[in-house]
Design a protein around this motif. Structure first.
Motif, PDB file in Angstrom:
ATOM      1  N   ALA A  94       0.852  -1.190   0.000  1.00 33.32           N
ATOM      2  CA  ALA A  94       0.000   0.000   0.000  1.00 33.32           C
ATOM      3  C   ALA A  94       0.885   1.236   0.000  1.00 33.32           C
ATOM      4  N   ALA A  95       1.204   1.703  -1.180  1.00 36.24           N
ATOM      5  CA  ALA A  95       2.079   2.864  -1.303  1.00 36.24           C
ATOM      6  C   ALA A  95       1.680   3.655  -2.529  1.00 36.24           C
ATOM      7  N   LEU A  96       1.834   4.974  -2.469  1.00 35.37           N
ATOM      8  CA  LEU A  96       1.543   5.785  -3.642  1.00 35.37           C
ATOM      9  C   LEU A  96       2.556   5.453  -4.728  1.00 35.37           C
ATOM     10  N   PRO A  97       2.077   5.147  -5.939  1.00 38.43           N
ATOM     11  CA  PRO A  97       2.998   4.781  -7.013  1.00 38.43           C
ATOM     12  C   PRO A  97       3.930   5.928  -7.382  1.00 38.43           C
ATOM     13  N   THR A  98       5.104   5.554  -7.867  1.00 37.75           N
ATOM     14  CA  THR A  98       6.042   6.552  -8.370  1.00 37.75           C
ATOM     15  C   THR A  98       5.817   6.753  -9.855  1.00 37.75           C
ATOM     16  N   ALA A  99       6.352   7.859 -10.393  1.00 41.21           N
ATOM     17  CA  ALA A  99       6.019   8.238 -11.774  1.00 41.21           C
ATOM     18  C   ALA A  99       6.717   7.351 -12.790  1.00 41.21           C
ATOM     19  N   ILE A 100       5.963   6.998 -13.832  1.00 39.52           N
ATOM     20  CA  ILE A 100       6.549   6.361 -15.002  1.00 39.52           C
ATOM     21  C   ILE A 100       6.924   7.476 -15.963  1.00 39.52           C
ATOM     22  N   THR A 101       8.155   7.478 -16.436  1.00 38.48           N
ATOM     23  CA  THR A 101       8.622   8.647 -17.188  1.00 38.48           C
ATOM     24  C   THR A 101       8.879   8.386 -18.660  1.00 38.48           C
ATOM     25  N   SER A 102       8.925   7.117 -19.084  1.00 40.90           N
ATOM     26  CA  SER A 102       9.270   6.864 -20.483  1.00 40.90           C
ATOM     27  C   SER A 102       8.028   6.573 -21.302  1.00 40.90           C
ATOM     28  N   CYS A 103       8.013   7.044 -22.565  1.00 37.64           N
ATOM     29  CA  CYS A 103       6.901   6.815 -23.476  1.00 37.64           C
ATOM     30  C   CYS A 103       7.457   6.509 -24.851  1.00 37.64           C
ATOM     31  N   ALA A 109      -5.022   7.320 -21.725  1.00 39.86           N
ATOM     32  CA  ALA A 109      -5.107   7.811 -20.347  1.00 39.86           C
ATOM     33  C   ALA A 109      -4.366   9.132 -20.227  1.00 39.86           C
ATOM     34  N   ASP A 110      -4.910  10.061 -19.425  1.00 40.45           N
ATOM     35  CA  ASP A 110      -4.240  11.346 -19.219  1.00 40.45           C
ATOM     36  C   ASP A 110      -2.912  11.165 -18.508  1.00 40.45           C
ATOM     37  N   SER A 111      -2.879  10.249 -17.548  1.00 40.73           N
ATOM     38  CA  SER A 111      -1.638   9.946 -16.853  1.00 40.73           C
ATOM     39  C   SER A 111      -1.724   8.550 -16.265  1.00 40.73           C
ATOM     40  N   VAL A 112      -0.578   7.886 -16.222  1.00 39.41           N
ATOM     41  CA  VAL A 112      -0.453   6.597 -15.544  1.00 39.41           C
ATOM     42  C   VAL A 112       0.827   6.650 -14.736  1.00 39.41           C
ATOM     43  N   THR A 113       0.715   6.498 -13.427  1.00 44.38           N
ATOM     44  CA  THR A 113       1.892   6.516 -12.560  1.00 44.38           C
ATOM     45  C   THR A 113       1.979   5.215 -11.787  1.00 44.38           C
ATOM     46  N   GLY A 114       3.181   4.843 -11.417  1.00 40.32           N
ATOM     47  CA  GLY A 114       3.323   3.655 -10.591  1.00 40.32           C
ATOM     48  C   GLY A 114       4.429   2.742 -11.050  1.00 40.32           C
ATOM     49  N   ASN A 115       4.366   1.497 -10.592  1.00 37.56           N
ATOM     50  CA  ASN A 115       5.357   0.491 -10.947  1.00 37.56           C
ATOM     51  C   ASN A 115       4.765  -0.883 -10.700  1.00 37.56           C
ATOM     52  N   ILE A 116       5.493  -1.904 -11.127  1.00 35.52           N
ATOM     53  CA  ILE A 116       4.952  -3.259 -11.057  1.00 35.52           C
ATOM     54  C   ILE A 116       4.922  -3.819  -9.636  1.00 35.52           C
ATOM     55  N   VAL A 117       5.623  -3.173  -8.706  1.00 34.39           N
ATOM     56  CA  VAL A 117       5.625  -3.621  -7.310  1.00 34.39           C
ATOM     57  C   VAL A 117       4.460  -3.012  -6.539  1.00 34.39           C
ATOM     58  N   ASP A 118       4.309  -1.696  -6.632  1.00 30.52           N
ATOM     59  CA  ASP A 118       3.288  -0.993  -5.854  1.00 30.52           C
ATOM     60  C   ASP A 118       1.952  -0.889  -6.563  1.00 30.52           C
ATOM     61  N   GLY A 119       1.924  -1.117  -7.862  1.00 31.73           N
ATOM     62  CA  GLY A 119       0.704  -0.941  -8.627  1.00 31.73           C
ATOM     63  C   GLY A 119       0.689   0.400  -9.337  1.00 31.73           C
ATOM     64  N   TYR A 120      -0.396   0.668 -10.045  1.00 29.73           N
ATOM     65  CA  TYR A 120      -0.511   1.852 -10.889  1.00 29.73           C
ATOM     66  C   TYR A 120      -1.754   2.664 -10.553  1.00 29.73           C
ATOM     67  N   THR A 121      -1.662   3.956 -10.855  1.00 32.32           N
ATOM     68  CA  THR A 121      -2.787   4.868 -10.732  1.00 32.32           C
ATOM     69  C   THR A 121      -3.021   5.519 -12.088  1.00 32.32           C
ATOM     70  N   LEU A 122      -4.248   5.466 -12.556  1.00 32.94           N
ATOM     71  CA  LEU A 122      -4.619   6.026 -13.853  1.00 32.94           C
ATOM     72  C   LEU A 122      -5.595   7.171 -13.646  1.00 32.94           C
ATOM     73  N   PHE A 123      -5.365   8.298 -14.329  1.00 32.61           N
ATOM     74  CA  PHE A 123      -6.305   9.412 -14.386  1.00 32.61           C
ATOM     75  C   PHE A 123      -6.785   9.586 -15.817  1.00 32.61           C
ATOM     76  N   LYS A 124      -8.064   9.824 -15.973  1.00 33.54           N
ATOM     77  CA  LYS A 124      -8.612  10.104 -17.282  1.00 33.54           C
ATOM     78  C   LYS A 124      -9.811  11.030 -17.155  1.00 33.54           C
ATOM     79  N   THR A 125      -9.808  12.110 -17.965  1.00 32.61           N
ATOM     80  CA  THR A 125     -10.970  12.990 -18.045  1.00 32.61           C
ATOM     81  C   THR A 125     -11.786  12.585 -19.262  1.00 32.61           C
ATOM     82  N   ILE A 126     -13.066  12.387 -19.062  1.00 31.96           N
ATOM     83  CA  ILE A 126     -13.974  12.001 -20.143  1.00 31.96           C
ATOM     84  C   ILE A 126     -14.973  13.126 -20.329  1.00 31.96           C
TER      85      ILE A 126
END
Length: 238
Positions: free
Chosen positions: A18-27, A218-235
């Protein structure tokens, strides 16, 4: 619901950290998206006020969605945790947040299977008596809803995606759309044990996203494979 409590309870329910995901920076070139979490938790300004793409409900829509009002939708499915926060806004009102509308969400599990269907040529595994990875919520005063689930897998012919439908409280559909994931993110997930490897269609090759990928992303996806991911999207609905 407090998002930190929601995130923690959901991640603990999946047996993950249970931790806030860290940013994914590569695309990659076909997944250009700002992967830093929006400061306002999502949402567009008026210059971005474009109605979201209308997409097919697909072959596996929710049956009787009113029965699945819930924030945690993973059920007995396992996989890397995913917290999805959606902001619904109204183009006809200068893209102000749309409170009090229904948001339905559904997705496949890590193996590419949907609940409520199966036992046929379309999906051989029969999950017709299960209801995992489906849910409905009502937007709050900020036009937002959040769902805790797992990162979806993929199935032949489609890139990874999540289905979303926005409806009035009387059940009138305002928009059906789908959300795409950055290639760099889903590639990291699918390289882990438990998922079924790289999809047979990239975002750029996907027929649903072919004419609207940038707006489906998705507007943003942050996280990692250990802590999980958080997705934001405006519709945005019309």
């Amino acid at each position: 619901m407090d998002r930190k409590i929601f995130l923690t309870n959901g991640f603990l329910g999946l047996g993950a950290i249970a931790a806030l995901p860290t940013a994914i920076t590569s695309c990659s070139e076909d997944d250009k998206v700002d992967t830093a979490a929006p400061a306002n938790g999502g949402g567009n300004n008026s210059s971005d006020c474009v109605i979201s793409p209308t997409e097919t409900v697909g072959p596996f829509p929710i049956r009787t969605p009113a029965q699945y009002v819930r924030a945690s939708i993973f059920g007995d499915r396992t996989g890397i945790p995913l917290l999805t926060t959606l902001t619904i806004q109204d183009q006809s009102s200068d893209c102000t947040p749309l409170a009090g509308v229904l948001v339905d969400i559904w997705q496949c599990d890590k193996d590419g299977n949907y609940s409520q269907y199966g036992g046929n040529q379309l999906q051989t595994t029969n999950y017709s008596n299960q209801n995992f990875l489906r849910g409905r919520q009502t937007t709050d005063a900020n036009g937002q809803v959040s769902f805790i689930s797992i990162f979806p897998g993929w199935y032949p012919g489609r890139a990874p995606h999540i289905h979303v439908e926005v409806l009035t409280t009387s059940g009138i559909s305002l928009l059906v759309t789908q959300i795409a994931f950055p290639v760099s993110v889903y590639s990291a997930v699918y390289a882990t044990n438990g998922y079924n490897g790289a999809p047979d269609r990239s975002n750029a090759q996907d027929s649903i996203f072919s004419d609207s990928l940038s707006r489906n992303m998705a507007d943003s996806v942050t996280g990692n494979i250990v802590d999980g991911y958080t997705l934001f999207k405006t519709i945005t609905v019309g």
